[in-house]
Write a protein that holds these residues in place. Structure first.
Motif, PDB file in Angstrom:
ATOM      1  N   ARG A 446      63.833  36.904 -51.313  1.00 52.59           N
ATOM      2  CA  ARG A 446      64.813  37.151 -52.641  1.00 52.59           C
ATOM      3  C   ARG A 446      63.898  37.408 -53.729  1.00 52.59           C
ATOM      4  O   ARG A 446      64.250  38.221 -54.471  1.00 52.59           O
ATOM      5  N   PHE A 447      62.705  36.653 -53.873  1.00 48.40           N
ATOM      6  CA  PHE A 447      62.083  36.795 -54.944  1.00 48.40           C
ATOM      7  C   PHE A 447      61.459  38.197 -55.217  1.00 48.40           C
ATOM      8  O   PHE A 447      61.263  38.751 -56.297  1.00 48.40           O
ATOM      9  N   ASP A 450      64.175  40.541 -56.026  1.00 42.00           N
ATOM     10  CA  ASP A 450      64.525  40.488 -57.618  1.00 42.00           C
ATOM     11  C   ASP A 450      63.544  40.947 -58.365  1.00 42.00           C
ATOM     12  O   ASP A 450      63.932  41.624 -59.345  1.00 42.00           O
ATOM     13  N   SER A 470      60.693  32.892 -60.689  1.00 45.06           N
ATOM     14  CA  SER A 470      60.805  32.428 -59.261  1.00 45.06           C
ATOM     15  C   SER A 470      59.591  31.361 -58.937  1.00 45.06           C
ATOM     16  O   SER A 470      59.932  30.626 -57.939  1.00 45.06           O
ATOM     17  N   CYS A 471      58.407  31.171 -59.893  1.00 45.88           N
ATOM     18  CA  CYS A 471      57.600  30.246 -59.583  1.00 45.88           C
ATOM     19  C   CYS A 471      58.142  28.967 -59.595  1.00 45.88           C
ATOM     20  O   CYS A 471      58.009  27.895 -58.799  1.00 45.88           O
ATOM     21  N   ASP A 473      61.238  28.088 -59.536  1.00 48.54           N
ATOM     22  CA  ASP A 473      62.283  27.956 -58.592  1.00 48.54           C
ATOM     23  C   ASP A 473      61.696  27.540 -57.303  1.00 48.54           C
ATOM     24  O   ASP A 473      62.389  26.712 -56.315  1.00 48.54           O
ATOM     25  N   LEU A 474      60.494  28.210 -56.899  1.00 47.27           N
ATOM     26  CA  LEU A 474      59.839  27.668 -55.653  1.00 47.27           C
ATOM     27  C   LEU A 474      59.612  26.378 -55.627  1.00 47.27           C
ATOM     28  O   LEU A 474      59.671  25.821 -54.447  1.00 47.27           O
ATOM     29  N   TYR A 508      53.459  33.580 -51.234  1.00 45.48           N
ATOM     30  CA  TYR A 508      53.967  33.919 -52.994  1.00 45.48           C
ATOM     31  C   TYR A 508      52.817  34.412 -53.622  1.00 45.48           C
ATOM     32  O   TYR A 508      52.930  35.197 -54.393  1.00 45.48           O
ATOM     33  N   ILE A 512      54.084  37.939 -54.193  1.00 49.17           N
ATOM     34  CA  ILE A 512      54.684  38.056 -55.801  1.00 49.17           C
ATOM     35  C   ILE A 512      53.730  38.279 -56.510  1.00 49.17           C
ATOM     36  O   ILE A 512      54.009  39.096 -57.424  1.00 49.17           O
TER      37      ILE A 512
END
Length: 832
Positions: A446-447, A450, A470-471, A473-474, A508, A512
């Protein structure tokens, strides 16, 4: 002969009168005198000279001699009197010694008489006290005999009464009597060799054995194992029987407790058999509701039957927990495929709640194996980190399913009942771990989606250069999983969860962060000398757009946040996991991964700015420096380099405002890359005239000034550059200036030129010297002789120290050259 005898007499007299310093000092203290004749160091010549200091004083010699003779006669009289006075001293001493010996003999005789009288007195005392000691021993033995007879009478009567009361089941009286009999029997341990005493002891043991068997039979009759109806209420006989059990063998008490609890929980085993619907996890609440009712029922009916110190209520609850743990483990093994994450979390949450309820109600004194756990202190860290918030209230307002993960009070380390049932869920926590693995995989996907949908952060916005959302959130999700898992287990499942964390931290970092770093583009065309003259075309050399620079800075900031937070995550995991497993928690590899992302981001920023300056440096090396006729303002290539620096550096600095140390690293790495490249391009500028070298020196100084101001260039707030950075710039650019100063110096005479080169550059590499000669445009024949001279004049070995920024040569140069250098320095100062 007379003279010889007088001389020997004088020597003997001097030898006799020669005293040691200690003796002489003692004499002076006892007989103090100021007369020179009494001094130990008396000198006759000095004394005579004192009496007759001049020739005129000799007229009184007769008077002086008469006085001395008179003094001698007086001394002789004193000596004679003393000698006569000592004549009878020896005789008097012998007489005094004899008198002392006689007195000692008399004293010895008196002492002997006293000793004889003392011995007679001691013998008399012993005879007087002998009868008293015999009476005392007789009294002690008589007292012991009377006490023993009393105890024997009490023991015999107590045994008879005990046997009679046992047959009548008078447990109330037996409880008091039995303890007294046992205490009295302890006094007869040393008399067990007497048949009567041994017989009484055997009767007491037989009575105890009979009481134990009889009490067990009474309890079996009152609470049959086959599950017949329980009596309407507690029996006074059984209550007294429990008091008797405290005095009997501890096995009797344990057997009573075991049978009662087994009979009390027999219904539970029937109701919640493995094949019953209520035995499954979704109805686990019914188990705990049942035991709560049973405990209330026990308190009402049997609370007074058992002694309070037996803690029967807690024992029933603990046995229920042991049975429940076994039964749940059995049913979960049978129906393992039906276990889902929500069902498992539901069952664990209800179980931990029940364990917490037990901790509030009971002390845990009946537990035989309580793992010693200590409360782990919280360390004060960065409040923006999700692992630093108060755990008990962190999920307020969350969804119902998330509420299952809420930590309950009292926490596990404070709860002696923690894990007494919930340990059975640990073998099935792989379902939870697999679920978290799947959820984290979906979260990472999802990251990625997005990021692609929203695009990179735009320059000039709040998101520009900031940490990616996102960081956070993770790591918030990581925290929730960690807290949730620590409530379920602090053993191997925590290690498995850590492995999952490591996997998705790496994903990640690569998907990401590294995956979204802009790719370097090498298609940008170089600039010509003509294009450098047009400022509007100079900006086309930049490879990355402003948005791309902003993205790189944002990724760098995110990686820095991930690095710090991962370290704190590791510390929290070590706090949560069992102490024996702490060494298996290691996130060093993941922290290294984020450090690599940071390094790559900085390298991209450095390469971008470095590449933007390459066309200008190339144009510098291609300029005809030999044909430069006069020194003017800074060259176009310098203007182009400064333009690129002023365009890129403020953007990078503003976007790295939250990570100043990495902006400083960027500046240092760029300087370490740019200065050697600039020096290499200087070597390509050949040949160079004197005026051309002066222009290059002016350009070099301009670049040095810009580089020194690089950290704060274009900023309204002027900050002093770090000392480490300033040192690198000064060292590198000073070397460039020294190179140009060597080029400007005349090569005649050669020895002076070589010595100046060694002094200014301190470089013993012949290749560098060869490049300097090429820049001066010398012929090969001249270069060959110069190189030979250079090798001869080179110190062995060169110290490698930096060439100092000396602006003048050690030996005088021609007046014209020194004048040109002074003019160049004035021009540089004016330019600044």
């Amino acid at each position: 002969m007379m003279e010889e005898e007088e001389f020997e007499f004088t020597e003997d007299l001097e030898a006799i009168l020669h005293l040691t310093p200690e003796v002489q000092l003692a004499i002076e203290q006892v007989f103090p005198s100021q007369d020179p004749l009494d001094r130990a160091d008396f000198n006759a010549v000095e004394y005579i000279n004192t009496l007759f200091p001049t020739e005129q004083s000799l007229a009184n010699i007769d008077d002086v001699v008469n006085k001395i003779r008179l003094k001698i006669r007086r001394l002789d009289d004193d000596i004679r009197t003393v000698v006569r006075g000592q004549t009878n001293v020896g005789q008097d001493g012998r007489q005094a010694l004899e008198e002392a010996q006689i007195a000692i003999q008399q004293l010895f005789g008196k002492i002997k008489d006293i000793k004889d009288k003392a011995e007679k007195s001691e013998q008399m005392v012993k005879e007087i006290t002998r009868d008293i000691k015999q009476l005392d021993h007789a009294k002690r033995h008589l007292t012991t005999s009377i006490t023993t007879l009393n105890h024997l009478h009490m023991l015999a009567g107590g045994v008879d009464s005990l046997e009679a009361m046992t047959r009548k089941r008078q447990y109330g009286e037996v409880a008091n009597l039995l303890q007294g009999v046992v205490n009295v029997l302890e006094h007869f341990h040393k008399y067990m060799g007497i048949p009567q005493i041994r017989q009484l002891s055997e009767r007491v043991k037989a009575a105890q054995s009979e009481l134990g068997t009889q009490i067990l039979a009474d309890f079996e009759e009152a609470f049959p194992s086959q599950g017949s109806k329980r009596p309407g209420g507690p029996s006074n006989v059984l209550r007294d029987a429990c008091l008797v059990s405290n005095v009997l063998d501890p096995r009797i008490k344990q057997e009573i407790i075991k049978k009662f609890i087994r009979q009390h929980l027999s219904e539970y085993l029937v109701l919640f058999q493995e094949n019953q619907d209520v035995a499954w996890l979704d109805k686990i609440d019914r188990r705990y509701a049942w035991i709560k009712r049973q405990l209330v029922d026990y308190e009402e009916k049997y609370g007074r039957m058992f002694p309070e110190e037996w803690c029967m209520t807690e024992r029933i609850a603990v046995e229920f927990c042991h049975i429940t743990k076994v039964e749940l483990a059995k049913v979960m093994r049978t129906r393992a495929k039906e276990i889902e994450v929500k069902l498992l979390l539901f069952a664990i949450q209800r179980t931990t709640n029940f364990e917490g309820l037990l901790a509030k109600r009971f002390t845990g004194c009946t537990l035989t194996d309580v793992p010693g756990q200590q409360k782990r202190p919280e360390s004060p860290l960065d409040p923006t980190n999700p692992f630093l918030e108060d755990e008990p209230g962190e999920d307020t307002g969350a969804e119902k399913d998330e509420d299952l993960a809420k930590p309950r009070k009292p926490k596990a380390p404070d709860n002696p009942f923690h894990g007494i049932i919930s340990k059975c869920f640990e073998p099935h926590l792989y379902v939870y771990i697999e679920s978290q693995d799947k959820n984290l995989g979906e979260l990472i996907d999802r990251f990625v989606a997005d990021f692609r949908a929203q695009g990179p952060p735009k320059a000039g916005t709040e998101e520009g250069g900031a940490v990616l959302p996102s960081c956070a959130d993770l790591f918030v999700y990581y925290k929730k999983c960690m807290v949730q898992c620590s409530q379920l287990s602090t053993g191997e499942p925590m290690i498995a969860l850590t492995t999952v964390f490591q996997k998705f931290l790496r994903e990640y970092a690569w998907k990401i962060l590294s995956g979204n770093l802009p790719k370097s583009n090498s298609n940008s065309g170089g600039l010509t000398i003509t294009s450098l003259l047009k400022e509007k075309e100079g900006c086309e050399a930049a490879k990355f757009t402003v948005d791309e620079l902003c993205l790189i800075c944002s990724i760098l900031s995110t990686a820095e946040y991930c690095l710090a937070t991962t370290q704190q995550l590791e510390e929290k995991l070590k706090e949560k996991v069992d102490k024996t497993l702490v060494e298996r928690i290691n996130l060093t590899g993941e922290m290294d991964t984020f450090s690599t992302v940071i390094s790559n981001s900085i390298q991209l920023l450095v390469q971008d700015l470095d590449a933007a300056c390459d066309p200008a440096l190339t144009a510098m090396s291609k300029m005809p420096w030999q044909s430069v006729e006069h020194v003017g303002d800074q060259s176009p290539y310098v203007t182009s380099i400064i333009m690129h620096i002023k365009q890129n550096v403020p953007i990078i600095r503003d976007n790295l405002a939250s990570t100043r140390k990495y902006f400083t690293q960027f500046c240092i790495k760029f300087t370490n890359s740019f200065i050697p490249k600039f020096i290499n391009h200087l070597f390509r500028c050949k040949p160079i005239s004197m005026v051309g070298a002066e222009q290059l020196l002016l350009d070099t100084h301009s670049l040095k000034t810009v580089l020194l101001d690089l950290p704060s260039i274009g900023s309204q707030v002027l900050r002093k550059a770090p000392a480490s950075y300033t040192k690198i710039v000064v060292k590198g650019m000073t070397r460039a200036e020294m190179i140009l100063k060597v080029v400007m110096a005349p090569h005649e005479p050669p020895v002076v030129f070589v010595d100046n080169y060694i002094k200014l550059l301190a470089d013993g590499n012949p290749e560098t010297f060869q490049k300097i000669l090429d820049m001066k445009g010398l012929k090969r024949s001249e270069q060959s002789s110069m190189l030979d001279l250079f090798r001869q004049r080179l110190p062995t070995p060169p110290s490698g120290a930096d060439g100092g920024p000396s602006l003048s040569f050690s030996t005088p140069t021609p007046e014209q050259e020194s004048s040109r250098i002074r003019k160049l320095e004035k021009l540089i100062k004016k330019r600044l």
